[in-house]
Design a protein around this motif. Sequence first.
Motif, PDB file in Angstrom:
ATOM      1  N   ALA A  50       0.824  -1.210   0.000  1.00 43.19           N
ATOM      2  CA  ALA A  50       0.000   0.000   0.000  1.00 43.19           C
ATOM      3  C   ALA A  50       0.857   1.259   0.000  1.00 43.19           C
ATOM      4  O   ALA A  50       1.986   1.249   0.467  1.00 43.19           O
ATOM      5  CB  ALA A  50      -0.897  -0.008   1.232  1.00 43.19           C
ATOM      6  N   ASP A  51       0.293   2.334  -0.487  1.00 40.52           N
ATOM      7  CA  ASP A  51       0.963   3.628  -0.386  1.00 40.52           C
ATOM      8  C   ASP A  51       0.240   4.540   0.597  1.00 40.52           C
ATOM      9  O   ASP A  51       0.593   5.694   0.768  1.00 40.52           O
ATOM     10  CB  ASP A  51       1.098   4.298  -1.758  1.00 40.52           C
ATOM     11  N   ALA A  52      -0.784   3.952   1.249  1.00 45.86           N
ATOM     12  CA  ALA A  52      -1.571   4.695   2.231  1.00 45.86           C
ATOM     13  C   ALA A  52      -2.100   3.725   3.279  1.00 45.86           C
ATOM     14  O   ALA A  52      -2.116   2.511   3.065  1.00 45.86           O
ATOM     15  CB  ALA A  52      -2.737   5.397   1.546  1.00 45.86           C
ATOM     16  N   CYS A  53      -2.544   4.267   4.381  1.00 39.75           N
ATOM     17  CA  CYS A  53      -3.115   3.450   5.451  1.00 39.75           C
ATOM     18  C   CYS A  53      -4.344   2.711   4.935  1.00 39.75           C
ATOM     19  O   CYS A  53      -5.187   3.312   4.257  1.00 39.75           O
ATOM     20  CB  CYS A  53      -3.490   4.353   6.629  1.00 39.75           C
ATOM     21  N   ILE A  54      -4.460   1.443   5.259  1.00 34.54           N
ATOM     22  CA  ILE A  54      -5.606   0.658   4.808  1.00 34.54           C
ATOM     23  C   ILE A  54      -6.874   0.999   5.593  1.00 34.54           C
ATOM     24  O   ILE A  54      -7.963   0.623   5.192  1.00 34.54           O
ATOM     25  CB  ILE A  54      -5.327  -0.860   4.882  1.00 34.54           C
ATOM     26  N   ASN A  55      -6.728   1.742   6.664  1.00 33.21           N
ATOM     27  CA  ASN A  55      -7.882   2.128   7.474  1.00 33.21           C
ATOM     28  C   ASN A  55      -8.354   3.552   7.172  1.00 33.21           C
ATOM     29  O   ASN A  55      -9.513   3.770   6.844  1.00 33.21           O
ATOM     30  CB  ASN A  55      -7.555   1.980   8.963  1.00 33.21           C
ATOM     31  N   CYS A  56      -7.455   4.531   7.267  1.00 37.21           N
ATOM     32  CA  CYS A  56      -7.858   5.939   7.111  1.00 37.21           C
ATOM     33  C   CYS A  56      -7.422   6.551   5.776  1.00 37.21           C
ATOM     34  O   CYS A  56      -7.729   7.704   5.504  1.00 37.21           O
ATOM     35  CB  CYS A  56      -7.337   6.772   8.278  1.00 37.21           C
ATOM     36  N   GLN A  57      -6.699   5.800   4.946  1.00 29.65           N
ATOM     37  CA  GLN A  57      -6.231   6.222   3.627  1.00 29.65           C
ATOM     38  C   GLN A  57      -5.244   7.392   3.648  1.00 29.65           C
ATOM     39  O   GLN A  57      -4.987   8.017   2.619  1.00 29.65           O
ATOM     40  CB  GLN A  57      -7.399   6.555   2.673  1.00 29.65           C
ATOM     41  N   SER A  58      -4.669   7.699   4.798  1.00 28.79           N
ATOM     42  CA  SER A  58      -3.628   8.729   4.866  1.00 28.79           C
ATOM     43  C   SER A  58      -2.400   8.238   4.112  1.00 28.79           C
ATOM     44  O   SER A  58      -1.994   7.084   4.251  1.00 28.79           O
ATOM     45  CB  SER A  58      -3.266   9.026   6.316  1.00 28.79           C
TER      46      SER A  58
END
Length: 106
Positions: free
Chosen positions: A80-88
């Motif tokens: 991932a390039d972002a948090c899988i929970n908050c998409q940050s």
Amino acid sequence: MVKVYGHTIDDQTRCTHYHTIKDIVAIKFKCCGKYYPCYQCHDACESHARKTWESEEFDQRAILCGLCKKEHTIHEYLKADACINCQSLFNERCANHYHLYMNVSS
């Protein structure tokens, strides 16, 4: 609440070494089981040598999102390039240091 050690400068895991808007990841070090924002913080605070996570251990929850505090497995983080929970968004330049935390070549 997960404790993050080191020279943090805010509650989103940024440290004196890495503190851009995307520097929101802390890494659980295999050697001591403690979360640090970076290898420099670990080395400054611990007297033992760093150990890297081996590929067969990539199912371990060892990556912390500093914004929502979601713990990711190493596999999840690497995909991932972002948090899988908050998409940050995570700092894509962290890939330059993966070898310091995990054995990505095996």
